[in-house]
Scaffold this motif. Structure first.
Motif, short mmCIF file in Angstrom:
data_model
loop_
_atom_site.label_atom_id
_atom_site.label_comp_id
_atom_site.label_asym_id
_atom_site.label_seq_id
_atom_site.Cartn_x
_atom_site.Cartn_y
_atom_site.Cartn_z
N TYR A 1 9.29 0.42 0.84
CA TYR A 1 8.75 1.77 0.91
C TYR A 1 8.34 2.10 2.34
CZ TYR A 1 8.24 1.64 -4.20
OH TYR A 1 8.47 1.56 -5.54
N SER A 2 8.32 3.40 2.65
CA SER A 2 7.79 3.85 3.93
C SER A 2 6.32 3.45 4.02
CB SER A 2 7.92 5.36 4.06
OG SER A 2 7.20 5.82 5.19
N LYS A 3 5.92 3.00 5.20
CA LYS A 3 4.53 2.61 5.43
C LYS A 3 3.66 3.82 5.79
CE LYS A 3 1.77 -0.50 8.27
NZ LYS A 3 1.68 -1.35 9.44
N ILE A 4 4.28 4.99 5.94
CA ILE A 4 3.58 6.18 6.42
C ILE A 4 3.07 6.99 5.24
CG2 ILE A 4 3.74 8.19 7.92
CD1 ILE A 4 4.24 5.38 9.25
N CYS A 5 1.76 7.18 5.18
CA CYS A 5 1.13 7.91 4.08
C CYS A 5 1.62 9.35 4.06
CB CYS A 5 -0.39 7.87 4.22
SG CYS A 5 -1.27 8.73 2.89
N THR A 6 1.80 9.89 2.86
CA THR A 6 2.30 11.26 2.72
C THR A 6 1.18 12.29 2.78
OG1 THR A 6 2.24 11.03 0.31
CG2 THR A 6 4.31 10.54 1.41
N HIS A 7 -0.02 11.88 3.16
CA HIS A 7 -1.11 12.84 3.34
C HIS A 7 -1.13 13.33 4.79
CE1 HIS A 7 -5.67 13.66 3.74
NE2 HIS A 7 -5.07 14.76 3.34
N VAL A 8 -1.62 12.50 5.72
CA VAL A 8 -1.61 12.92 7.13
C VAL A 8 -0.87 11.93 8.04
CG1 VAL A 8 -3.68 14.35 7.02
CG2 VAL A 8 -3.91 11.92 7.55
N GLY A 9 -0.16 10.95 7.45
CA GLY A 9 0.68 10.07 8.25
C GLY A 9 0.03 8.80 8.74
N CYS A 10 -1.09 8.40 8.16
CA CYS A 10 -1.71 7.13 8.54
C CYS A 10 -0.86 5.97 8.05
CB CYS A 10 -3.11 7.00 7.93
SG CYS A 10 -4.30 8.18 8.58
N PRO A 11 -0.91 4.81 8.73
CA PRO A 11 -0.17 3.64 8.24
C PRO A 11 -0.91 2.98 7.08
CG PRO A 11 -1.27 3.13 10.31
CD PRO A 11 -1.53 4.57 10.04
N ILE A 12 -0.18 2.71 6.02
CA ILE A 12 -0.75 2.05 4.85
C ILE A 12 -0.74 0.55 5.09
CG2 ILE A 12 -0.40 1.60 2.39
CD1 ILE A 12 0.86 4.42 2.28
N SER A 13 -1.85 -0.10 4.81
CA SER A 13 -1.90 -1.53 5.13
C SER A 13 -2.63 -2.38 4.10
CB SER A 13 -2.59 -1.72 6.49
OG SER A 13 -3.87 -1.11 6.48
N LEU A 14 -3.13 -1.78 3.03
CA LEU A 14 -3.90 -2.53 2.05
C LEU A 14 -3.13 -2.60 0.73
CD1 LEU A 14 -7.33 -0.83 2.80
CD2 LEU A 14 -6.52 -3.03 3.66
N TYR A 15 -3.07 -3.79 0.13
CA TYR A 15 -2.30 -3.99 -1.09
C TYR A 15 -3.10 -4.83 -2.07
CZ TYR A 15 1.45 -5.56 -4.19
OH TYR A 15 2.23 -5.84 -5.28
N GLU A 16 -3.12 -4.39 -3.32
CA GLU A 16 -3.82 -5.12 -4.38
C GLU A 16 -2.76 -5.68 -5.32
OE1 GLU A 16 -5.06 -5.20 -7.83
OE2 GLU A 16 -6.14 -6.85 -6.86
N GLN A 17 -2.55 -7.00 -5.26
CA GLN A 17 -1.39 -7.58 -5.94
C GLN A 17 -1.47 -7.55 -7.46
OE1 GLN A 17 -1.46 -11.57 -4.20
NE2 GLN A 17 -2.11 -12.40 -6.15
N GLN A 18 -2.67 -7.57 -8.06
CA GLN A 18 -2.75 -7.54 -9.52
C GLN A 18 -2.31 -6.19 -10.10
OE1 GLN A 18 -5.32 -9.17 -7.82
NE2 GLN A 18 -4.60 -11.17 -8.48
#
Length: 200
Positions: free
Chosen positions: A121-138
Motif C-alpha cells: 500500500y501507499s505509505k502516504i495518508c489520504t488526509h494531508v499526506g503524512c507518512p504512515i508508520s504505525l502498525y498493529e499486527q493483531q
C-alpha cells in the motif's frame, strides 16, 4: 474635496475586488494537470517490471524477507537516497508492505493484487499526506500519527477512523524469475490527499 477623494478611493478599491477572485481561482499557481495521478511506479511495465527496494537496506526484497506481522517500507528500483529529487519523488513513491495470513484478508481485490499474503500500500495518508508508520499486527490496522486516521490493511486499507477520505491505494505485486518482489504498473488510484482536479 475630501468627499471626492473618498468616493474615488471607494470606486478604485471596488474595482480591485474581482482581481482577488482571479488569484484564488487559479490556486495561487499553475494547475497540476495529471502530475498528481502518477508516481515513479508508472515506469513499471509487464515487459520491464520494477523491483521493490527495501528503504533501510537499499536491497531488492524477496517474499521470504517479509515476515508476517511486520511492516516494511520500500521504494521503486532506480530511486536513490542521494538523488537531487529524492524527497520530492519519495513523497509519492513510498510503499509499505505487510504480510497477512491469506485467510485473514477480507477484501478479494486486495488478495488478488498481493502475493502470498503480502500486500503493498501507499505509505502516504489520504488526509494531508503524512507518512504512515504505525502498525498493529493483531487487528491489521495502520495508523497515521498526524491526525490518527486508521486504515484496515486486511480490508483494502479502508478508513475505519479519522479524517482521511479515501482508502490507501494498493500496488499490484508479483515476483520475477529470481524470486524478487516486483511491480508491473502504477497505483490504480491517485496517491495522497484529495484535490479539486481528482477524477476518482
Amino acid at each position: 474635496g475630501r468627499r471626492k477623494m473618498i468616493r474615488n478611493t471607494l470606486i478604485g478599491s471596488m474595482a480591485l475586488v474581482p482581481l482577488s477572485g482571479v488569484v484564488l481561482l487559479r490556486d495561487l499557481g499553475p494547475l497540476p494537470e495529471d502530475k498528481l495521478e502518477h508516481t515513479g511506479w508508472e515506469e513499471a511495465t509487464d515487459a520491464k517490471p520494477l523491483q521493490l527496494i527495501n528503504m533501510n537496506t537499499n536491497q531488492p526484497m524477496k517474499a521470504e524477507d517479509i515476515i508476517q506481522g511486520s511492516l516494511t517500507f520500500a521504494m521503486p528500483e532506480g530511486l536513490h537516497t542521494h538523488d537531487e529529487d529524492f524527497q520530492q519523488r519519495i513523497a509519492k513513491d513510498a510503499l509499505m508492505l505487510v504480510r497477512i495470513a491469506p485467510e485473514d484478508i477480507k477484501d478479494d481485490k486486495s488478495k488478488e493484487k498481493g502475493f502470498e499474503g503480502i500486500l503493498a500500500y501507499s505509505k502516504i495518508c489520504t488526509h494531508v499526506g503524512c507518512p504512515i508508520s504505525l502498525y498493529e499486527q493483531q487487528t491489521h490496522h495502520a495508523l497515521c500519527p498526524c491526525h490518527q486516521s486508521t486504515f484496515d490493511l486486511a480490508d483494502g486499507a479502508r478508513v475505519i477512523f479519522g479524517p482521511a477520505g479515501h482508502p490507501l491505494p494498493q500496488l499490484k505485486i508479483t515476483t520475477d524469475e529470481k524470486g524478487f518482489l516486483v511491480a508491473h504498473g502504477d497505483f490504480d488510484e491517485p496517491v495522497g490527499p484529495s484535490y479539486w482536479e481528482r477524477a476518482r
